[in-house]
Design an enzyme around this catalytic site. Sequence first.
Site, PDB file in Angstrom:
ATOM      1  N   ASP A 119      77.313  54.862  25.376  1.00  0.00           N
ATOM      2  CA  ASP A 119      78.205  55.025  26.534  1.00  0.00           C
ATOM      3  C   ASP A 119      78.104  53.839  27.496  1.00  0.00           C
ATOM      4  OD1 ASP A 119      78.974  57.517  25.509  1.00  0.00           O
ATOM      5  OD2 ASP A 119      77.382  58.564  26.603  1.00  0.00           O
ATOM      6  N   ASN A 171      85.992  54.153  22.815  1.00  0.00           N
ATOM      7  CA  ASN A 171      85.471  55.513  22.971  1.00  0.00           C
ATOM      8  C   ASN A 171      85.980  56.068  24.296  1.00  0.00           C
ATOM      9  OD1 ASN A 171      83.797  57.820  22.484  1.00  0.00           O
ATOM     10  ND2 ASN A 171      82.299  57.023  23.938  1.00  0.00           N
ATOM     11  N   HIS A 214      84.690  58.821  27.260  1.00  0.00           N
ATOM     12  CA  HIS A 214      83.518  59.584  27.692  1.00  0.00           C
ATOM     13  C   HIS A 214      83.891  60.335  28.972  1.00  0.00           C
ATOM     14  CE1 HIS A 214      79.324  60.630  28.222  1.00  0.00           C
ATOM     15  NE2 HIS A 214      79.457  60.307  29.485  1.00  0.00           N
ATOM     16  N   SER A 228      86.146  57.924  31.250  1.00  0.00           N
ATOM     17  CA  SER A 228      86.186  56.468  31.071  1.00  0.00           C
ATOM     18  C   SER A 228      86.505  56.129  29.630  1.00  0.00           C
ATOM     19  CB  SER A 228      84.815  55.848  31.386  1.00  0.00           C
ATOM     20  OG  SER A 228      84.323  56.253  32.645  1.00  0.00           O
TER      21      SER A 228
HETATM   22  C1  GRF Z   1      86.204  65.255  25.446  1.00  0.00           C
HETATM   23  O1  GRF Z   1      85.803  65.476  26.781  1.00  0.00           O
HETATM   24  C2  GRF Z   1      85.694  63.929  24.979  1.00  0.00           C
HETATM   25  O2  GRF Z   1      85.692  62.977  25.983  1.00  0.00           O
HETATM   26  C3  GRF Z   1      84.304  64.332  24.616  1.00  0.00           C
HETATM   27  O3  GRF Z   1      84.501  65.476  23.851  1.00  0.00           O
HETATM   28  C4  GRF Z   1      85.496  66.244  24.511  1.00  0.00           C
HETATM   29  C5  GRF Z   1      86.387  66.942  23.498  1.00  0.00           C
HETATM   30  O4  GRF Z   1      87.340  66.091  23.014  1.00  0.00           O
HETATM   31  N1  GRF Z   1      83.481  63.284  24.133  1.00  0.00           N
HETATM   32  P1  GRF Z   1      88.464  66.468  21.952  1.00  0.00           P
HETATM   33  O5  GRF Z   1      89.236  67.661  22.428  1.00  0.00           O
HETATM   34  O6  GRF Z   1      87.776  66.756  20.630  1.00  0.00           O
HETATM   35  O7  GRF Z   1      89.316  65.223  21.903  1.00  0.00           O
END
Ligand code: GRF
Length: 223
Positions: free
Chosen positions: A153, A115, A117, A144
Amino acid sequence: MAATEVQEKPQIVALISGGGSNLQAIIEHIANGIIDAEISLVISNNPAAKGLEKAAAVGIPTAVVDHTEYDSRESFDRELKRHIDAAQPQLVVLAGFMRILTPDFTNHYAGRMLNIHPSLLPEFKGVNTHARAIAAGASQHGASVHFVTSELDGGPLVIQAIVDIDEDDTAAGLAGRVLQQEHIIYPIAVKWFCEGRLSMDGNLVRLDKQPLPIQGIAHRVTS
Ligand code: GRF
């Protein structure tokens, strides 16, 4: 004569909920030959996720498992698991997947689910991390990549991108700078995993068999 062995590339299933920019970064690293793997399926819990279009545009099969159609987390996770396991991936990548997963689900994928985060874990688990980091007066924030365990998380850390917080930072501005770094560190972790270099060993992460520091590898952004 010995039969020629056909070595299949590691297969990845990605789970998304939204824009899919992290998914896009991984797609591009595969397309550029930096990651030697194949994304065999992208699953979204949100039928309107823009990331579904990004996957379909490059011919990756997609599926929707809409959480609103399930009356419990358990039944939703069971259906998700059915889709994932049918694809028999080596790695499951959570890329902006905004659902809390049951322990049965996370245990099933222990050591083969990553994952990302947007915080320097263990700080700021959960949502709205950028605004919370600014409100707390933190001088640094970041992102991370970790192995997923039953603790939200909370799994062992692989790599962190460390981003300085400016005095006049806004949550949106900081989120944008952190996201840019997510697109760097997530493909690195996926590459290591697909090369067989990365593993989870209890609370530890090993890279080339060596235990990593508790915060994982630090990727410091110089501005
Ligand atoms: C990112 O910051 C991810 O870490 C979080 O959601 C945000 C959007 O991600 N959990 P994405 O553009 O859909 O990959």
